[in-house]
Design a protein around this motif. Structure first.
Motif, mmCIF file in Angstrom:
data_model
loop_
_atom_site.group_PDB
_atom_site.id
_atom_site.type_symbol
_atom_site.label_atom_id
_atom_site.label_comp_id
_atom_site.label_asym_id
_atom_site.label_seq_id
_atom_site.Cartn_x
_atom_site.Cartn_y
_atom_site.Cartn_z
ATOM 1 N N GLY A 88 -0.908 17.016 9.671
ATOM 2 C CA GLY A 88 -0.162 16.564 10.845
ATOM 3 C C GLY A 88 -0.085 15.064 11.017
ATOM 4 N N SER A 89 -0.868 14.314 10.237
ATOM 5 C CA SER A 89 -0.861 12.856 10.415
ATOM 6 C C SER A 89 -0.113 12.129 9.300
ATOM 7 C CB SER A 89 -2.295 12.320 10.498
ATOM 8 O OG SER A 89 -3.003 12.570 9.303
ATOM 9 N N VAL A 90 0.023 12.794 8.138
ATOM 10 C CA VAL A 90 0.723 12.204 6.996
ATOM 11 C C VAL A 90 1.564 13.286 6.331
ATOM 12 C CG1 VAL A 90 -1.070 10.460 6.560
ATOM 13 C CG2 VAL A 90 -1.187 12.680 5.395
ATOM 14 N N ASP A 91 2.368 12.873 5.357
ATOM 15 C CA ASP A 91 3.170 13.799 4.558
ATOM 16 C C ASP A 91 2.314 14.238 3.373
ATOM 17 O OD1 ASP A 91 5.132 15.173 3.232
ATOM 18 O OD2 ASP A 91 6.561 13.517 3.157
ATOM 19 N N LEU A 92 1.942 15.508 3.317
ATOM 20 C CA LEU A 92 1.047 16.008 2.275
ATOM 21 C C LEU A 92 1.831 16.642 1.132
ATOM 22 C CD1 LEU A 92 -1.709 17.633 4.500
ATOM 23 C CD2 LEU A 92 -2.012 15.655 2.996
ATOM 24 N N VAL A 93 1.431 16.323 -0.106
ATOM 25 C CA VAL A 93 2.044 16.876 -1.304
ATOM 26 C C VAL A 93 0.945 17.466 -2.178
ATOM 27 C CG1 VAL A 93 3.368 16.342 -3.398
ATOM 28 C CG2 VAL A 93 3.906 15.172 -1.251
ATOM 29 N N ASP A 94 1.166 18.668 -2.708
ATOM 30 C CA ASP A 94 0.197 19.275 -3.613
ATOM 31 C C ASP A 94 0.136 18.490 -4.917
ATOM 32 O OD1 ASP A 94 -0.753 21.464 -2.113
ATOM 33 O OD2 ASP A 94 1.058 22.596 -2.557
ATOM 34 N N GLU A 95 -1.063 18.289 -5.427
ATOM 35 C CA GLU A 95 -1.213 17.637 -6.718
ATOM 36 C C GLU A 95 -0.694 18.570 -7.804
ATOM 37 O OE1 GLU A 95 -4.768 15.906 -9.554
ATOM 38 O OE2 GLU A 95 -5.102 16.042 -7.400
ATOM 39 N N PRO A 96 0.229 18.099 -8.653
ATOM 40 C CA PRO A 96 0.871 19.003 -9.611
ATOM 41 C C PRO A 96 0.140 19.169 -10.925
ATOM 42 C CG PRO A 96 1.879 16.847 -9.739
ATOM 43 C CD PRO A 96 0.821 16.764 -8.666
ATOM 44 N N GLY A 97 -0.952 18.428 -11.142
ATOM 45 C CA GLY A 97 -1.574 18.380 -12.456
ATOM 46 C C GLY A 97 -1.011 17.184 -13.222
ATOM 47 N N GLY A 98 -1.577 16.933 -14.389
ATOM 48 C CA GLY A 98 -1.109 15.792 -15.167
ATOM 49 C C GLY A 98 -1.843 14.513 -14.849
ATOM 50 N N GLY A 99 -2.997 14.630 -14.191
ATOM 51 C CA GLY A 99 -3.803 13.455 -13.922
ATOM 52 C C GLY A 99 -3.230 12.549 -12.849
ATOM 53 N N LEU A 100 -3.750 11.321 -12.806
ATOM 54 C CA LEU A 100 -3.364 10.377 -11.763
ATOM 55 C C LEU A 100 -1.877 10.045 -11.817
ATOM 56 C CD1 LEU A 100 -3.984 8.445 -9.459
ATOM 57 C CD2 LEU A 100 -4.818 6.788 -11.145
ATOM 58 N N ASN A 101 -1.351 9.804 -13.006
ATOM 59 C CA ASN A 101 0.060 9.452 -13.097
ATOM 60 C C ASN A 101 0.965 10.615 -12.713
ATOM 61 O OD1 ASN A 101 -0.005 6.649 -13.969
ATOM 62 N ND2 ASN A 101 -0.952 7.419 -15.825
ATOM 63 N N GLY A 102 0.528 11.837 -12.993
ATOM 64 C CA GLY A 102 1.282 13.006 -12.543
ATOM 65 C C GLY A 102 1.318 13.100 -11.031
ATOM 66 N N ALA A 103 0.172 12.823 -10.398
ATOM 67 C CA ALA A 103 0.104 12.834 -8.938
ATOM 68 C C ALA A 103 0.987 11.740 -8.351
ATOM 69 C CB ALA A 103 -1.341 12.665 -8.475
ATOM 70 N N VAL A 104 0.935 10.561 -8.983
ATOM 71 C CA VAL A 104 1.751 9.440 -8.505
ATOM 72 C C VAL A 104 3.240 9.794 -8.585
ATOM 73 C CG1 VAL A 104 2.464 7.079 -9.029
ATOM 74 C CG2 VAL A 104 0.035 7.673 -8.972
ATOM 75 N N ARG A 105 3.653 10.386 -9.694
ATOM 76 C CA ARG A 105 5.073 10.741 -9.841
ATOM 77 C C ARG A 105 5.507 11.764 -8.803
ATOM 78 N NH1 ARG A 105 3.462 10.453 -15.405
ATOM 79 N NH2 ARG A 105 4.291 8.529 -16.341
ATOM 80 N N ALA A 106 4.630 12.718 -8.487
ATOM 81 C CA ALA A 106 4.955 13.690 -7.442
ATOM 82 C C ALA A 106 5.124 12.995 -6.095
ATOM 83 C CB ALA A 106 3.857 14.755 -7.356
ATOM 84 N N GLY A 107 4.264 12.011 -5.823
ATOM 85 C CA GLY A 107 4.406 11.245 -4.588
ATOM 86 C C GLY A 107 5.669 10.418 -4.560
ATOM 87 N N ILE A 108 6.036 9.829 -5.703
ATOM 88 C CA ILE A 108 7.265 9.045 -5.782
ATOM 89 C C ILE A 108 8.475 9.932 -5.495
ATOM 90 C CG2 ILE A 108 8.783 7.800 -7.373
ATOM 91 C CD1 ILE A 108 6.213 6.751 -8.743
ATOM 92 N N ASP A 109 8.460 11.136 -6.057
ATOM 93 C CA ASP A 109 9.573 12.062 -5.817
ATOM 94 C C ASP A 109 9.732 12.352 -4.328
ATOM 95 O OD1 ASP A 109 10.106 12.196 -8.503
ATOM 96 O OD2 ASP A 109 9.076 14.111 -8.819
ATOM 97 N N ARG A 110 8.610 12.530 -3.623
ATOM 98 C CA ARG A 110 8.673 12.809 -2.184
ATOM 99 C C ARG A 110 9.080 11.556 -1.399
ATOM 100 N NH1 ARG A 110 6.163 16.466 1.411
ATOM 101 N NH2 ARG A 110 6.323 17.916 -0.351
ATOM 102 N N ALA A 111 8.652 10.397 -1.869
ATOM 103 C CA ALA A 111 8.859 9.156 -1.118
ATOM 104 C C ALA A 111 10.222 8.525 -1.355
ATOM 105 C CB ALA A 111 7.768 8.153 -1.496
ATOM 106 N N ALA A 112 10.893 8.923 -2.426
ATOM 107 C CA ALA A 112 12.131 8.256 -2.839
ATOM 108 C C ALA A 112 13.097 8.088 -1.677
ATOM 109 C CB ALA A 112 12.791 9.053 -3.962
ATOM 110 N N SER A 113 13.647 6.875 -1.568
ATOM 111 C CA SER A 113 14.534 6.532 -0.454
ATOM 112 C C SER A 113 15.497 5.445 -0.899
ATOM 113 C CB SER A 113 13.705 6.039 0.735
ATOM 114 O OG SER A 113 14.525 5.432 1.702
ATOM 115 N N ASP A 114 16.719 5.503 -0.382
ATOM 116 C CA ASP A 114 17.692 4.453 -0.678
ATOM 117 C C ASP A 114 17.527 3.246 0.231
ATOM 118 O OD1 ASP A 114 18.888 5.924 -2.706
ATOM 119 O OD2 ASP A 114 20.264 6.931 -1.323
#
Length: 200
Positions: A67-93
């Motif tokens: 309820g305080s932040v936007d939560l995304v499940d960790e997809p696997g693939g280590g730290l860079n995999g987690a980062v990419r999942a966050g980037i996908d959610r955060a992407a903005s024009d």
């Protein structure tokens, strides 16, 4: 400028193994979550940050943050995999995207605001850790693709990838992450957030 900040956090049981000599397994788990909570709280409180995305598979941390932040499940693939999942959610024009590692328990909103202000002058940028070899903050302007290369020697890897190394002062709390026991001494000297202070 407005920013969406992505914070990847390992499951607490898997985090900070290099602290095993000074903390029990339970102590390390508590510390990983506490540092993440303090890092996230500082990001949320930073002027210009409009949203915080946390990528984690840690069930306890997810419950604490619900309820305080936007939560995304960790997809696997280590730290860079987690980062990419966050980037996908955060992407903005319209908003920049910043990757902030979750082990900055002394982080102050004014220091993060200063680093993001510096980053706004470059398409891609990063802040090196206190040892100047790792990366604590990785940024891109709206519409610019990020290429995360976290891991050993990430500062050099990000620089080679076209990210500008920001001239953030050595004393900035954005640079002080925690990997080894000595780092705990340094963050305690700077003054950690309340969750980490309770654990330490």
């Amino acid at each position: 400028m407005r920013w969406v900040v992505v914070v990847p956090v390992k499951p607490a049981a898997d985090g900070k193994t290099r602290l095993a000599g000074v903390l029990s397994a339970t102590g390390r788990e508590r510390l990983v979550r506490a540092m993440a909570l303090d890092t996230i709280a500082a990001a949320v409180a930073t002027p210009g940050v409009v949203r915080v995305v946390v990528v984690t598979a840690d069930a306890t941390l997810r419950t604490l943050l619900e309820g305080s932040v936007d939560l995304v499940d960790e997809p696997g693939g280590g730290l860079n995999g987690a980062v990419r999942a966050g980037i996908d959610r955060a992407a903005s024009d319209t908003d920049g995207v910043a990757i902030l590692l979750g082990d900055l328990p002394a982080l102050r909103p004014d220091d993060l605001e200063d680093a993001l202000s510096m980053a706004s002058a470059h398409e891609r940028a990063f802040v090196a850790d206190a040892d100047a070899t790792g990366t604590t903050l990785l940024t891109a302007l709206p519409g610019v693709t990020l290429d995360p290369r976290f891991g050993p020697g990430s500062a050099a890897a990000h620089e080679l990838g076209g990210h500008v190394r920001l001239a953030v002062v050595a004393t900035s709390t954005v640079r002080r992450d925690v990997d080894v026991p000595h780092d705990l001494v340094e963050v305690a000297r700077l003054g950690v957030g309340p969750a980490t202070r309770d654990v330490l």
